[in-house]
Design an enzyme around this catalytic site. Structure first.
Site, mmCIF file in Angstrom:
data_model
loop_
_atom_site.group_PDB
_atom_site.id
_atom_site.type_symbol
_atom_site.label_atom_id
_atom_site.label_comp_id
_atom_site.label_asym_id
_atom_site.label_seq_id
_atom_site.Cartn_x
_atom_site.Cartn_y
_atom_site.Cartn_z
ATOM 1 N N TYR A 91 36.783 63.598 -3.222
ATOM 2 C CA TYR A 91 36.474 65.072 -2.130
ATOM 3 C C TYR A 91 37.681 65.965 -2.019
ATOM 4 O O TYR A 91 38.573 65.834 -1.686
ATOM 5 C CB TYR A 91 35.547 65.081 -0.659
ATOM 6 N N LYS A 108 34.691 72.469 -0.112
ATOM 7 C CA LYS A 108 33.420 72.065 -0.475
ATOM 8 C C LYS A 108 33.489 73.092 -1.653
ATOM 9 O O LYS A 108 34.288 74.442 -1.637
ATOM 10 C CB LYS A 108 32.285 73.003 0.766
ATOM 11 N N ASP A 134 39.256 78.791 -3.253
ATOM 12 C CA ASP A 134 40.257 78.435 -1.720
ATOM 13 C C ASP A 134 41.686 78.117 -1.977
ATOM 14 O O ASP A 134 41.862 76.832 -2.393
ATOM 15 C CB ASP A 134 39.699 77.760 -1.336
HETATM 16 P P1 13P Z 1 36.034 73.970 2.614
HETATM 17 O O1 13P Z 1 35.813 73.793 1.364
HETATM 18 O O2 13P Z 1 35.435 75.784 2.670
HETATM 19 O O3 13P Z 1 37.706 74.314 2.711
HETATM 20 O O4 13P Z 1 35.974 73.223 4.158
HETATM 21 C C1 13P Z 1 36.001 72.233 3.971
HETATM 22 C C2 13P Z 1 35.851 71.398 4.851
HETATM 23 O O5 13P Z 1 35.374 70.105 4.360
HETATM 24 C C3 13P Z 1 35.167 72.221 6.244
HETATM 25 O O6 13P Z 1 34.774 71.271 7.138
HETATM 26 MG MG MG Z 2 39.277 74.938 2.798
HETATM 27 MG MG MG Z 3 35.754 77.367 1.783
HETATM 28 MG MG MG Z 4 35.785 75.045 -0.496
#
Ligand code: 13P
Ligand code: MG
Ligand code: MG
Ligand code: MG
Ligand code: 13P
Ligand code: MG
Length: 373
Positions: free
Chosen positions: A227, A230, A10
């Site tokens: 964090y 994800k 990402d």
């Molecule tokens: P991503 O890892 O897809 O960027 O998602 C992050 C997130 O916290 C969405 O609520």
């Molecule tokens: Mg993202």
């Molecule tokens: Mg993502």
């Molecule tokens: Mg992600």
């Protein structure tokens, strides 16, 4: 031998965390074309699920090859640069290191790679996910390669009957184990049923002696110590001729099972199988999505993709995902929608612990100011 590598990251979301901006996709495609003309890659394809770009590549350099990983790293640097220019959300989100050194291990981008001797016909499925963690592949891999109720071939195909070996990582202790299934099946389920910690890394056919599946296993929060988004893992599954039929490999996704990772990485939500055009998780940054890209590989070339979940037979799972999403959302900040405390990606608990320390008293003593007098 050829290697099929999916390397993903990402590098900026459009809008928020829902999709990849078309200009980033175009940039990544330009880079792939360049790498094909230079001879680095035999073939390449760029796709996305949610806000993650996947580079799907064939080459002859093997797994964790410096040249291939550094190419992917440079490509993600280029898309990050563009994402910053456009002010996209979380530009460079998954690039956790400043400098490339050797391969992408521990650097943020996820990768799944399989090296194999190409068969006369080589059908392969590339699964891409958004808003979840690598353990999300545990349940479907178990069903594909060890559950005869899912995979008829385990019972009726000579070349599958002996079973499959599963390599499982313990992401907390940085150790690995191989389970020989079906003999070790119940032992394995004890571990892989806890997918935030134990993750299937790969599967091998015992009869054919070849690799059958590979996943990306990186946990961004364990790399970064905080964090950063994800993991949004990917999975490669080779199919047919002693391996699961394409339909057996897709079948586990006809059930919208619950995975961790929705909204701030901190909620359980149903895993929704969708066509590429529907891989944009908007509602509560979810439900988490999975797309399946089908390829036939010939002389290392990627014939495809076919958008495998673009099939009304998966409408039931999509409807189920919407229903389960309604059900879980009504829990608001309560488990099991919200993840248990130790798995929360976002937490105010550290600061609450400090701020409220003096207000906690043992239950056996008098409360200083009892509520309600
Ligand atoms: P991503 O890892 O897809 O960027 O998602 C992050 C997130 O916290 C969405 O609520
Ligand atoms: Mg993202
Ligand atoms: Mg993502
Ligand atoms: Mg992600
Ligand atoms: P076809 O006869 O359509 O090739 O199907 C063979 C098969 O076994 C599908 O699972
Ligand atoms: Mg046929």
């Amino acid at each position: 031998m050829i290697t099929l590598s999916i390397i993903k990251a990402d590098t900026g979301g459009f809008v928020g965390h829902t999709a990849v901006h078309p200009r980033l996709m175009a940039e990544a495609r330009r880079e792939i074309e360049r790498a094909k003309s230079s001879g680095l890659l035999i073939d390449g394809h760029v796709d996305s699920c949610g806000d993650d770009i996947s580079l799907i590549m064939t080459h002859t350099y093997g797994q964790e090859a410096g040249l291939i990983h550094s190419f992917a790293w440079d490509t993600f640097q280029a898309t990050t640069h563009l994402a910053k220019e456009l002010g996209l959300y979380g530009a460079g989100q998954d690039l956790l290191s400043d400098a490339f050194s050797g391969n992408l291990r521990g650097m943020g981008p996820g990768y799944a790679e399989l090296e194999f001797e190409e068969r006369p016909s080589e059908p392969v499925l590339c699964f891409l996910a958004d808003k979840t963690e690598p353990g999300a592949w545990n349940l479907p891999l178990y069903k594909m390669f060890a559950d005869p109720s899912n995979t008829a071939g385990l019972v009726i195909d000579e070349k599958m009957h002996a079973g499959f070996a599963f390599e499982v990582y313990d992401l907390r202790e940085d150790r690995r184990i191989v389970f020989d299934c079906p003999a070790d099946l119940y032992d394995m389920l004890m571990y892989i049923g806890a997918p935030s910690r134990y993750v299937i890394r790969g599967v091998r056919s015992k009869t054919l002696g070849t690799t059958a599946a590979a996943t990306s296993t990186q946990r961004l929060s364990l790399i970064a110590g905080r964090y950063v988004g994800k993991d949004d893992p990917v999975l490669i599954v080779r199919c047919q001729s002693g391996l699961p039929a394409v339909g057996e490999a897709l079948e586990p996704f006809a059930f919208a099972y619950s995975v961790a990772g929705c909204m701030r990485g901190s909620h359980h939500a149903p895993f929704m199988p969708v066509s590429v055009g529907q891989a944009h998780p908007s509602r509560f940054d979810g439900p988490p999505r999975v797309v399946a890209l089908g390829f036939q590989i010939k002389d290392g070339r990627l014939l495809g993709p076919r958008d495998m979940f673009d099939d009304p037979a998966f409408d039931g799972a999509r409807r189920q995902a919407v229903e389960v999403m309604d059900y879980l959302r009504r829990h608001g900040p309560f488990e099991p929608h919200r993840l248990p405390l130790e798995d929360l990606e976002y937490t105010t608990m550290t600061s609450l612990t400090a701020r409220l320390a003096h207000r906690w008293t043992p239950i056996t003593t008098e409360v200083a100011t009892p509520v309600g007098g």
